[in-house]
Motif scaffolding. Structure first.
Motif, short mmCIF file in Angstrom:
data_model
loop_
_atom_site.label_atom_id
_atom_site.label_comp_id
_atom_site.label_asym_id
_atom_site.label_seq_id
_atom_site.Cartn_x
_atom_site.Cartn_y
_atom_site.Cartn_z
N ILE A 339 0.82 -1.22 0.00
CA ILE A 339 0.00 0.00 0.00
C ILE A 339 0.85 1.26 0.00
O ILE A 339 0.33 2.36 0.20
CB ILE A 339 -0.96 -0.01 1.21
CG1 ILE A 339 -0.18 0.00 2.53
CG2 ILE A 339 -1.91 -1.17 1.13
CD1 ILE A 339 -1.06 0.12 3.75
N ARG A 340 2.17 1.10 -0.19
CA ARG A 340 3.12 2.22 -0.29
C ARG A 340 3.20 3.05 0.99
O ARG A 340 3.40 4.26 0.94
CB ARG A 340 2.79 3.11 -1.50
CG ARG A 340 2.87 2.40 -2.82
CD ARG A 340 2.79 3.39 -3.98
NE ARG A 340 1.49 4.02 -4.04
CZ ARG A 340 0.43 3.53 -4.69
NH1 ARG A 340 0.55 2.38 -5.33
NH2 ARG A 340 -0.71 4.18 -4.71
N CYS A 341 3.07 2.39 2.12
CA CYS A 341 3.28 3.05 3.41
C CYS A 341 4.74 2.78 3.82
O CYS A 341 5.04 1.92 4.67
CB CYS A 341 2.29 2.52 4.45
SG CYS A 341 2.29 3.42 6.00
N LEU A 342 5.64 3.50 3.22
CA LEU A 342 7.07 3.18 3.30
C LEU A 342 7.69 3.42 4.68
O LEU A 342 8.55 2.64 5.10
CB LEU A 342 7.83 3.96 2.23
CG LEU A 342 7.40 3.68 0.79
CD1 LEU A 342 8.30 4.42 -0.18
CD2 LEU A 342 7.41 2.19 0.50
N PRO A 343 7.34 4.48 5.43
CA PRO A 343 7.98 4.65 6.75
C PRO A 343 7.70 3.50 7.71
O PRO A 343 8.62 3.01 8.38
CB PRO A 343 7.38 5.97 7.26
CG PRO A 343 7.01 6.71 6.02
CD PRO A 343 6.55 5.68 5.06
N ASP A 344 6.44 3.03 7.78
CA ASP A 344 6.13 1.89 8.65
C ASP A 344 6.79 0.62 8.15
O ASP A 344 7.22 -0.23 8.95
CB ASP A 344 4.62 1.71 8.74
CG ASP A 344 3.95 2.88 9.43
OD1 ASP A 344 4.63 3.58 10.20
OD2 ASP A 344 2.73 3.09 9.20
N ARG A 397 13.87 5.65 -1.95
CA ARG A 397 12.52 6.04 -2.38
C ARG A 397 11.92 7.08 -1.44
O ARG A 397 11.25 8.02 -1.88
CB ARG A 397 11.61 4.81 -2.44
CG ARG A 397 11.97 3.83 -3.55
CD ARG A 397 11.18 2.56 -3.47
NE ARG A 397 9.75 2.81 -3.60
CZ ARG A 397 8.82 1.86 -3.50
NH1 ARG A 397 9.19 0.59 -3.24
NH2 ARG A 397 7.54 2.15 -3.63
N VAL A 398 12.16 6.91 -0.14
CA VAL A 398 11.67 7.90 0.82
C VAL A 398 12.38 9.24 0.62
O VAL A 398 11.75 10.32 0.69
CB VAL A 398 11.85 7.37 2.26
CG1 VAL A 398 11.55 8.46 3.28
CG2 VAL A 398 10.94 6.17 2.50
N ALA A 399 13.69 9.20 0.37
CA ALA A 399 14.43 10.44 0.15
C ALA A 399 13.98 11.14 -1.13
O ALA A 399 14.06 12.38 -1.24
CB ALA A 399 15.93 10.14 0.08
N ALA A 400 13.50 10.37 -2.10
CA ALA A 400 13.02 10.96 -3.34
C ALA A 400 11.65 11.60 -3.20
O ALA A 400 11.15 12.19 -4.16
CB ALA A 400 12.99 9.92 -4.45
N GLY A 401 11.03 11.47 -2.03
CA GLY A 401 9.74 12.10 -1.78
C GLY A 401 8.54 11.19 -1.93
O GLY A 401 7.40 11.66 -1.91
N GLU A 402 8.75 9.89 -2.04
CA GLU A 402 7.64 8.94 -2.20
C GLU A 402 7.12 8.53 -0.81
O GLU A 402 7.35 7.42 -0.34
CB GLU A 402 8.12 7.72 -2.98
CG GLU A 402 6.98 6.81 -3.45
CD GLU A 402 7.49 5.65 -4.28
OE1 GLU A 402 6.72 4.73 -4.52
OE2 GLU A 402 8.67 5.69 -4.67
N ILE A 403 6.42 9.47 -0.18
CA ILE A 403 5.94 9.22 1.19
C ILE A 403 4.42 9.27 1.27
O ILE A 403 3.78 8.36 1.78
CB ILE A 403 6.55 10.25 2.17
CG1 ILE A 403 8.08 10.11 2.20
CG2 ILE A 403 5.99 10.05 3.57
CD1 ILE A 403 8.77 11.11 3.08
N GLY A 404 3.83 10.36 0.75
CA GLY A 404 2.39 10.56 0.92
C GLY A 404 1.53 9.87 -0.10
O GLY A 404 0.31 10.08 -0.12
#
Length: 566
Positions: A339-344, A397-404
């Motif tokens: 579901i692209r919830c990358l931080p968790d 991916r998180v550093a590239a802004g793929e968070i929200g």
């Protein structure tokens, strides 16, 4: 110098007798404390028994009293640690590891046939075979976590222990260890041990009761008292009924789990969910380890059905019951990545990395030696390297802004473009199921192996449920905003279409009015001669008549029409 040997013999004999008297005194005091059946007295008796076993580690009455006292205090892990050499699956695993190491050290030409025969004899068969092209994420496709135990191997191990130790050791350990294994979730081992202990105790009672008179039967004060008079038929029947009920419950749970695993392997995910729900929602409950395994398998079934929120909730329950479950962490991380919830997802992967590092540091898998694991120690280095690579990729991916960019539609289980009523219904059902206030209700149907872990289990369950609930609430608000935006855009489109239609109606009305005005102006400017219209009509009739005559209708046109045409 000649008399020194004569003095050494009595001193050694006197020392042995002194230790034996001390051990007997410890055991006698422990029996008197155990007879009160109070928790504090039984705990004090354990200290005395430990002192006795430190002097005489193989003293059978002290071992039996200690094992039964630990079982009475519900310290099942201590019972399994004390008698782990009698757990059939643990013995099979130890023999397999020893046979594999010995076969690897021997020559390949002579040991290949022997090792293959030993592997075939000790092989555990799966419930259903998977197709080779199966690409699902079920546990059976990668490394099946559930395999049927070979009953013949279990019987061989148990009977080998009986034949070796029946003259020196009592059969009490099979019943005591069987009950402890049941509460620890080792259901197959518990079934074999309880059946063996029940059969041996029945045979021993029949042998002893032959020489008894009617006056020699008396009720014992406490089941731990091994020096009490033999058990009367009434108490034996009561104990047999208890073991029988426990065995029937174990067999029921194993049958339901076997049916659920078969449905899961066959692709009938709804049927698998139904069978697993019968186990985890049963009235009688089930042991902690067994429930953790069932929650893990139901999470796979939910994931295959596309019900992401329910799958994450079952992974949370598994981790609340077993914090070191690598399989649950891996499954929840893959669900969050879906579901692209990358931080968790990164949080779970980092937790897995810490577990792998601790395993390599301690050089053993987490938990006691008899605990059933879903991963092998030799696979840890490769898994750790792959995990580190995956963590680096997710961090990029998180550093590239793929968070929200979270896929809340998959989380809640809705199609894109759903209506507001569908969203409200799905959100209400998820809130009722995964509300944090109800997150610890499953613990009431769980038999905790150690009551001291109850608070920590509830805290873990509540924290993970709160995180899932907040994720669902964020998804509801985000999807509701999208739906409201779509409804506003739809209303604006309808309003624009209505305005355009009204403008076209006004324009057409204006054009009609202009045409009517032109016609009226034309009629008012001058009158039209009727002979013009009459001549045109007559000319058209003449043309029609000529056409009719060409196709066979040779009827002459009346004279008056001819005259009109002229």
């Amino acid at each position: 110098m000649a008399t020194s040997p004569s003095h050494a013999g009595p001193e050694k004999k006197h020392w042995w007798l002194t230790n034996r008297k001390i051990v007997d005194k410890y055991v006698k005091d422990a029996r008197s404390l155990i007879a009160s059946q109070e928790q504090g007295d039984v705990a004090s008796a354990l200290n005395l028994l430990d002192s006795a076993l430190s002097l005489s580690p193989r003293f059978e009455p002290a071992l039996e009293l200690k094992a039964r006292s630990l079982l009475y205090l519900r310290r099942f892990k201590d019972v399994a640690d004390l008698l782990q050499d009698y757990i059939p699956s643990y013995k099979i695993a130890a023999d397999e590891s020893s046979s594999s190491s010995s076969s690897s050290s021997s020559s390949s030409s002579t040991s290949s046939s022997d090792s293959s025969s030993q592997q075939l004899s000790r092989e555990r068969t799966k419930l259903l075979t998977h197709s080779e092209n199966s690409s699902s994420d079920l546990p059976g496709d990668r490394d099946p976590s559930f395999k049927c135990f070979s009953v013949s191997d279990l019987k061989k191990k148990v009977m080998a222990g009986l034949c070796k130790n029946c003259d020196k050791e009592g059969q009490w350990r099979y019943l005591v260890l069987g009950q402890a294994c049941c509460h620890l979730g080792l259901m197959e081992d518990a079934m074999v041990l309880l059946q063996t202990g029940k059969r041996l105790s029945t045979v021993a009672f029949r042998r002893q009761s032959i020489s008894w008179s009617d006056d020699s039967f008396s009720l014992p004060n406490f089941p731990c008292d091994s020096t009490a008079p033999p058990t009367p038929p009434r108490s034996l029947a009561e104990s047999d009924n208890k073991i029988t009920h426990l065995l029937s419950h174990i067999k029921l749970l194993l049958r339901r789990r076997a049916a659920a695993i078969a449905a899961l392997d066959a692709g009938l995910y709804a049927e698998a969910i139904r069978h697993f729900s019968k186990i985890v929602d049963g009235r009688r409950g089930a042991p902690q380890g067994f429930l953790a395994e069932c929650y893990m398998h139901r999470a796979f079934a939910y994931k295959s059905c596309g019900r992401i929120a329910e799958a994450i909730a079952d992974c949370n329950k598994t981790l609340a019951l077993d914090p070191s479950s690598i399989q649950a962490l891996e499954t929840r991380a893959s669900l969050l990545e879906t579901i692209r919830c990358l931080p968790d997802c990164l949080h779970d992967l980092e937790h897995m990395k810490l577990l792998y590092n601790s395993i390599l540091r301690d050089r053993k898998l987490p938990g006691p030696a008899w605990k059933r694991q879903n991963v092998r120690y030799r696979e840890i280095p490769g898994k750790l390297c792959a995990l580190s690579t995956k963590i680096q990729g997710l961090k990029q991916r998180v550093a590239a802004g793929e968070i929200g960019n979270v896929d809340y539609y998959s989380l809640i289980g809705l199609r894109r473009g759903c209506s507001r009523s569908e969203l409200e219904r799905a959100h209400l059902l998820l809130c009722l199921r995964h509300k944090p206030d109800k997150a610890t209700n499953f613990v009431d149907r769980c038999e905790i192996a150690d009551e001291r872990d109850l608070d920590s289990i509830k805290d873990r369950a509540k924290m993970s449920a709160l995180l899932l609930y907040r994720l669902i609430q964020r998804g509801h608000s985000s999807l509701m905003k999208n739906i409201l935006d779509e409804e506003a855009a739809e209303k604006q489109r309808k309003k624009d279409a209505a305005a355009a239609a009204a403008a076209m109606q006004v324009q057409s009305a204006a054009e009609a009015a202009a045409a009517a005005a032109d016609c009226q102006a034309a009629t008012s400017s001058g009158s039209v001669d009727p002979a013009v219209f009459q001549g045109v009509f007559c000319r058209d009739l003449a043309v029609v008549g000529s056409l009719l005559s060409q196709v066979g209708f040779n009827r002459p046109i009346p004279v008056k029409y001819e005259a009109l045409s002229c």
